[in-house]
Motif scaffolding. Structure first.
Motif, PDB file in Angstrom:
ATOM      1  N   LEU A   1      34.076  36.398  45.263  1.00  0.00           N
ATOM      2  CA  LEU A   1      34.799  36.018  44.049  1.00  0.00           C
ATOM      3  C   LEU A   1      34.095  36.578  42.819  1.00  0.00           C
ATOM      4  CD1 LEU A   1      37.125  34.355  42.806  1.00  0.00           C
ATOM      5  CD2 LEU A   1      35.547  32.418  42.703  1.00  0.00           C
ATOM      6  N   LEU A   2      32.778  36.449  42.773  1.00  0.00           N
ATOM      7  CA  LEU A   2      32.028  36.988  41.634  1.00  0.00           C
ATOM      8  C   LEU A   2      32.154  38.509  41.564  1.00  0.00           C
ATOM      9  CD1 LEU A   2      28.735  34.871  41.573  1.00  0.00           C
ATOM     10  CD2 LEU A   2      30.516  34.964  39.818  1.00  0.00           C
ATOM     11  N   LEU A   3      32.047  39.161  42.724  1.00  0.00           N
ATOM     12  CA  LEU A   3      32.201  40.614  42.747  1.00  0.00           C
ATOM     13  C   LEU A   3      33.585  41.020  42.246  1.00  0.00           C
ATOM     14  CD1 LEU A   3      30.520  41.608  46.144  1.00  0.00           C
ATOM     15  CD2 LEU A   3      29.832  42.375  43.874  1.00  0.00           C
ATOM     16  N   GLY A   4      34.602  40.260  42.682  1.00  0.00           N
ATOM     17  CA  GLY A   4      35.968  40.560  42.252  1.00  0.00           C
ATOM     18  C   GLY A   4      36.149  40.401  40.754  1.00  0.00           C
ATOM     19  N   VAL A   5      35.605  39.327  40.202  1.00  0.00           N
ATOM     20  CA  VAL A   5      35.726  39.082  38.764  1.00  0.00           C
ATOM     21  C   VAL A   5      34.990  40.160  37.975  1.00  0.00           C
ATOM     22  CG1 VAL A   5      35.091  37.514  36.898  1.00  0.00           C
ATOM     23  CG2 VAL A   5      36.077  36.594  38.999  1.00  0.00           C
ATOM     24  N   ILE A   6      33.771  40.459  38.391  1.00  0.00           N
ATOM     25  CA  ILE A   6      32.969  41.464  37.672  1.00  0.00           C
ATOM     26  C   ILE A   6      33.615  42.843  37.776  1.00  0.00           C
ATOM     27  CG2 ILE A   6      30.745  42.654  37.606  1.00  0.00           C
ATOM     28  CD1 ILE A   6      29.477  40.001  38.639  1.00  0.00           C
ATOM     29  N   GLY A   7      33.966  43.243  39.009  1.00  0.00           N
ATOM     30  CA  GLY A   7      34.546  44.566  39.221  1.00  0.00           C
ATOM     31  C   GLY A   7      35.880  44.733  38.521  1.00  0.00           C
ATOM     32  N   SER A   8      36.741  43.715  38.619  1.00  0.00           N
ATOM     33  CA  SER A   8      38.056  43.801  37.974  1.00  0.00           C
ATOM     34  C   SER A   8      37.927  43.836  36.456  1.00  0.00           C
ATOM     35  CB  SER A   8      38.934  42.626  38.407  1.00  0.00           C
ATOM     36  OG  SER A   8      39.154  42.648  39.802  1.00  0.00           O
ATOM     37  N   SER A   9      36.990  43.051  35.912  1.00  0.00           N
ATOM     38  CA  SER A   9      36.788  43.044  34.457  1.00  0.00           C
ATOM     39  C   SER A   9      36.301  44.400  33.963  1.00  0.00           C
ATOM     40  CB  SER A   9      35.781  41.957  34.072  1.00  0.00           C
ATOM     41  OG  SER A   9      36.252  40.677  34.440  1.00  0.00           O
ATOM     42  N   ILE A  10      35.328  44.971  34.681  1.00  0.00           N
ATOM     43  CA  ILE A  10      34.843  46.302  34.297  1.00  0.00           C
ATOM     44  C   ILE A  10      35.960  47.329  34.439  1.00  0.00           C
ATOM     45  CG2 ILE A  10      33.227  48.146  34.898  1.00  0.00           C
ATOM     46  CD1 ILE A  10      31.262  45.964  35.805  1.00  0.00           C
ATOM     47  N   GLY A  11      36.751  47.205  35.528  1.00  0.00           N
ATOM     48  CA  GLY A  11      37.858  48.126  35.760  1.00  0.00           C
ATOM     49  C   GLY A  11      38.894  48.070  34.659  1.00  0.00           C
ATOM     50  N   VAL A  12      39.217  46.865  34.185  1.00  0.00           N
ATOM     51  CA  VAL A  12      40.183  46.717  33.093  1.00  0.00           C
ATOM     52  C   VAL A  12      39.651  47.381  31.827  1.00  0.00           C
ATOM     53  CG1 VAL A  12      41.270  45.052  31.532  1.00  0.00           C
ATOM     54  CG2 VAL A  12      41.316  44.648  34.001  1.00  0.00           C
TER      55      VAL A  12
ATOM     56  N   ILE B   1      45.012  41.963  41.316  1.00  0.00           N
ATOM     57  CA  ILE B   1      44.966  42.739  42.564  1.00  0.00           C
ATOM     58  C   ILE B   1      43.523  43.038  42.951  1.00  0.00           C
ATOM     59  CG2 ILE B   1      45.457  45.019  43.535  1.00  0.00           C
ATOM     60  CD1 ILE B   1      48.171  44.908  42.198  1.00  0.00           C
ATOM     61  N   GLY B   2      42.707  43.448  41.980  1.00  0.00           N
ATOM     62  CA  GLY B   2      41.294  43.710  42.285  1.00  0.00           C
ATOM     63  C   GLY B   2      40.580  42.477  42.796  1.00  0.00           C
ATOM     64  N   LEU B   3      40.826  41.343  42.140  1.00  0.00           N
ATOM     65  CA  LEU B   3      40.188  40.083  42.554  1.00  0.00           C
ATOM     66  C   LEU B   3      40.713  39.630  43.909  1.00  0.00           C
ATOM     67  CD1 LEU B   3      38.403  37.648  41.901  1.00  0.00           C
ATOM     68  CD2 LEU B   3      40.324  36.665  40.638  1.00  0.00           C
ATOM     69  N   SER B   4      42.022  39.671  44.087  1.00  0.00           N
ATOM     70  CA  SER B   4      42.618  39.203  45.338  1.00  0.00           C
ATOM     71  C   SER B   4      42.164  40.044  46.519  1.00  0.00           C
ATOM     72  CB  SER B   4      44.149  39.234  45.246  1.00  0.00           C
ATOM     73  OG  SER B   4      44.608  38.441  44.185  1.00  0.00           O
ATOM     74  N   ALA B   5      42.129  41.370  46.340  1.00  0.00           N
ATOM     75  CA  ALA B   5      41.717  42.256  47.423  1.00  0.00           C
ATOM     76  C   ALA B   5      40.288  41.963  47.858  1.00  0.00           C
ATOM     77  CB  ALA B   5      41.841  43.709  46.985  1.00  0.00           C
TER      78      ALA B   5
ATOM     79  N   THR C   1      30.828  48.094  46.569  1.00  0.00           N
ATOM     80  CA  THR C   1      31.993  47.210  46.419  1.00  0.00           C
ATOM     81  C   THR C   1      32.578  47.308  45.019  1.00  0.00           C
ATOM     82  OG1 THR C   1      31.000  45.688  48.012  1.00  0.00           O
ATOM     83  CG2 THR C   1      32.807  44.839  46.683  1.00  0.00           C
ATOM     84  N   LEU C   2      31.710  47.292  44.008  1.00  0.00           N
ATOM     85  CA  LEU C   2      32.177  47.368  42.626  1.00  0.00           C
ATOM     86  C   LEU C   2      32.908  48.683  42.355  1.00  0.00           C
ATOM     87  CD1 LEU C   2      29.200  45.810  40.610  1.00  0.00           C
ATOM     88  CD2 LEU C   2      31.455  44.806  41.039  1.00  0.00           C
ATOM     89  N   ILE C   3      32.402  49.782  42.897  1.00  0.00           N
ATOM     90  CA  ILE C   3      33.057  51.087  42.689  1.00  0.00           C
ATOM     91  C   ILE C   3      34.475  51.063  43.254  1.00  0.00           C
ATOM     92  CG2 ILE C   3      33.037  53.508  43.395  1.00  0.00           C
ATOM     93  CD1 ILE C   3      29.968  53.396  43.183  1.00  0.00           C
ATOM     94  N   ALA C   4      34.625  50.482  44.462  1.00  0.00           N
ATOM     95  CA  ALA C   4      35.955  50.408  45.076  1.00  0.00           C
ATOM     96  C   ALA C   4      36.902  49.559  44.228  1.00  0.00           C
ATOM     97  CB  ALA C   4      35.843  49.839  46.488  1.00  0.00           C
ATOM     98  N   ILE C   5      36.427  48.418  43.749  1.00  0.00           N
ATOM     99  CA  ILE C   5      37.273  47.528  42.931  1.00  0.00           C
ATOM    100  C   ILE C   5      37.650  48.202  41.615  1.00  0.00           C
ATOM    101  CG2 ILE C   5      37.370  45.297  41.740  1.00  0.00           C
ATOM    102  CD1 ILE C   5      35.285  44.287  43.781  1.00  0.00           C
ATOM    103  N   ILE C   6      36.653  48.815  40.969  1.00  0.00           N
ATOM    104  CA  ILE C   6      36.890  49.455  39.672  1.00  0.00           C
ATOM    105  C   ILE C   6      37.899  50.590  39.803  1.00  0.00           C
ATOM    106  CG2 ILE C   6      35.818  50.873  37.880  1.00  0.00           C
ATOM    107  CD1 ILE C   6      33.254  49.148  38.320  1.00  0.00           C
ATOM    108  N   CYS C   7      37.734  51.427  40.829  1.00  0.00           N
ATOM    109  CA  CYS C   7      38.661  52.557  41.007  1.00  0.00           C
ATOM    110  C   CYS C   7      40.090  52.068  41.227  1.00  0.00           C
ATOM    111  CB  CYS C   7      38.213  53.414  42.193  1.00  0.00           C
ATOM    112  SG  CYS C   7      36.700  54.364  41.887  1.00  0.00           S
ATOM    113  N   GLY C   8      40.257  51.035  42.044  1.00  0.00           N
ATOM    114  CA  GLY C   8      41.598  50.497  42.286  1.00  0.00           C
ATOM    115  C   GLY C   8      42.209  49.915  41.030  1.00  0.00           C
ATOM    116  N   THR C   9      41.424  49.153  40.282  1.00  0.00           N
ATOM    117  CA  THR C   9      41.920  48.525  39.048  1.00  0.00           C
ATOM    118  C   THR C   9      42.309  49.576  38.017  1.00  0.00           C
ATOM    119  OG1 THR C   9      40.458  46.640  39.448  1.00  0.00           O
ATOM    120  CG2 THR C   9      41.366  46.859  37.248  1.00  0.00           C
TER     121      THR C   9
END
Length: 406
Positions: A322-333, A377-381, A19-27
Motif C-alpha cells: 500500500l505504501l509503495l502504491g501510494v508513493i509510486g502513484s504520487s510520484i507518477g502523477v 490504477i497504480g495503487l490498485s495494481a 517496484t516504484l519504476i513499474a508503478i511510475i511508468c504505468g501511471t
C-alpha cells in the motif's frame, strides 16, 4: 504497522526501486494517453465550432429535417426581432456574436462550365470571427465592403480552375421560382474541416444573397459563445423562449453527429489501453513484489516464531505494498503532469483526421479525472499484485519458513 512497513521499504532498496519504476511508468502512461485522447475531443470540437457550426444554430421549425432541400420555405421573416430576443436571453457577457445566414443552392459559372453549389449568405466580419479554424488558402477573407465578393471552397476553386481576382456568375431560383443571376469577384478560397463541404460551398455577403433570392428573411442564426461549457444551459433557456415563436435550436454536437461517435470510439480505445496498462503494471509489480517477499520468507518465519500471527504477517506485506502504491502513484502523477506541460509546450504534430486535409498540433490535457484514475490504477495494481504472495507466505509452516534462513 505502517511505521514498520516504511522501514522495510527503505531497507529493501533494490526491490523498492524496481517496484516504484513499474508503478511510475504505468501511471505516467495513463496520464499522457488520457490527456492526449481528451485533447482530441477538445480540438475536434473547437474545430467544428469555429469552422462551420458555431455553438448554436436557430431555425424555423422543420428546417433541420427537410429545409436543406427547400430553404426558401423555412425563412425567418423578422430576423431583427429574433436576434433581439436571442441577445436578451443569452446576455451580452455570454456570447461573442449572433450572425444571420441565408442558405441557397444554384449553379456557379466561370464562363466555360457550370458547377452545382451550396451557398451561404453571411455577415462577413462576424463570420471571419467565427471561422478561426478555417484556413484561407488563397486571397483573403470577405469584408463588409465586399458587396459582390465571393469566397469559394478549395474544392470548388479547383474544379472550375478559379483564383482570386476572377469573376463568376451565380444562377439561382428566387422565392417566386424565377431565375436570377449576379456576377461576383472572387476574393479568396478557404479550406474548412470537411473536404465534402469545401467541394461544394461558396459564401457571399448576406445582402447579395437576399437580392439574389428576392427576400429580406434569413434561414438561420448562428450563436458563438465565449465558453463552450455554456452551450447546454443556454440552449435550454433559449428553447423555452423561442419555442413558442416556432423556432428550433440545434447545438454544435447535434449538427455534427459524427463527433459523438468519434468520442465513443476513442473512449473505447482508451478503455482498452487502460486495461493493457493495468495488466502490465500488475505483472511488473507482481514480479518485483514476489521476488522481494519470497527472498524474505526466513524473515517472516522468524516473526511468526517470535509470536506474530500469520494475519499480522499478511497485513505487514499489504501495508508495504500500500505504501509503495501510494508513493509510486504520487510520484507518477507528478511526473505525468510535468511531462504533459513539457510535451504541450513543444506540441505533437498530428496528421489530418478522416475527410480532411488539415493536420493539427496536439497537446496533453491535464484532466483531473484522468489523474485520479491513474493514481487509483497504480495503487490498485500494487495491492492486487501482493495479495497472492502475501497469502502464500502467511500460511507457510513456521519450520518451513525458518529453513529459508539457512
Amino acid at each position: 504497522m505502517l511505521k514498520l512497513a516504511l522501514r522495510n521499504i527503505l531497507r529493501q532498496k533494490k526491490h523498492t526501486a524496481m517496484t516504484l519504476i513499474a508503478i511510475i511508468c504505468g501511471t505516467v502512461g495513463i496520464i499522457l494517453a488520457g490527456g492526449w485522447v481528451n485533447d482530441i475531443f477538445v480540438q475536434l470540437g473547437e474545430a467544428l465550432i469555429h469552422s462551420q457550426s458555431g455553438h448554436l444554430q436557430i431555425y424555423k421549425q422543420g428546417y433541420y429535417d427537410t429545409g436543406s432541400r427547400s430553404p426558401e420555405k423555412y425563412l425567418i421573416t423578422e430576423p431583427d426581432n429574433v436576434k433581439k430576443q436571442i441577445v436578451e436571453e443569452v446576455g451580452v457577457e455570454k456570447f461573442d456574436s449572433v450572425m444571420a445566414r441565408l442558405n441557397f443552392s444554384g449553379l456557379l459559372n466561370n464562363g466555360r462550365s457550370d458547377l452545382s453549389i451550396i451557398g451561404e449568405g453571411v455577415q462577413p466580419e462576424m463570420e471571419a470571427k467565427l471561422g478561426s479554424s478555417v484556413l484561407i488558402t488563397t486571397g483573403r477573407q470577405l469584408t463588409n465592403e465586399d458587396a459582390f465578393g465571393i469566397m469559394l471552397g478549395k474544392g470548388v476553386a479547383h474544379a472550375l480552375n478559379l483564383k482570386p481576382g476572377d469573376y463568376v456568375t451565380l444562377l439561382v431560383n428566387t422565392l417566386e421560382g424565377a431565375l436570377n443571376s449576379l456576377d461576383f469577384e472572387i476574393i479568396g478560397t478557404f479550406q474548412s474541416f470537411s473536404n465534402d463541404y469545401d467541394a461544394r460551398a461558396v459564401k457571399i455577403p448576406l445582402a447579395a444573397a437576399q437580392e439574389l433570392l428576392g427576400t429580406q428573411g434569413v434561414n438561420a442564426f448562428v450563436v458563438l459563445l465565449k465558453r463552450t461549457e455554456d452551450t447546454d444551459p443556454i440552449t435550454i433557456r433559449l428553447a423555452a423562449r423561442l419555442g413558442a415563436a416556432g423556432l428550433e435550436i440545434k447545438t454544435w454536437m447535434e449538427l455534427n453527429d459524427f463527433y459523438e461517435k468519434t468520442v465513443e470510439l476513442y473512449k473505447g480505445q482508451f478503455g482498452v489501453l487502460q486495461l493493457i496498462i493495468l495488466i502490465m503494471v500488475l505483472l511488473s509489480v507482481a514480479n518485483s513484489i514476489n521476488m522481494s517477499i519470497f527472498e524474505r520468507v526466513g524473515e517472516f518465519g522468524t516473526m511468526m516464531a517470535l509470536g506474530n500471527r500469520s494475519n499480522q504477517v499478511f497485513q505487514l506485506i499489504l501495508s508495504e505494498s500500500l505504501l509503495l502504491g501510494v508513493i509510486g502513484s504520487s510520484i507518477g502523477v507528478g511526473i505525468g503532469i510535468l511531462l504533459a506541460f513539457a510535451i504541450s509546450a513543444i506540441g505533437i504534430s498530428m496528421p489530418p483526421p478522416p475527410n480532411a486535409d488539415l493536420g493539427y498540433t496536439a497537446q496533453i490535457q491535464i484532466v483531473p479525472s484522468v489523474l485520479l484514475m491513474a493514481f487509483i490504477i497504480g495503487l490498485s495494481a500494487t495491492v492486487l499484485a501482493a495479495l497472492l504472495p502475501a497469502r502464500q507466505v502467511s500460511r507457510m509452516q513456521v519450520v518451513e519458513a525458518l529453513r529459508q534462513n539457512y
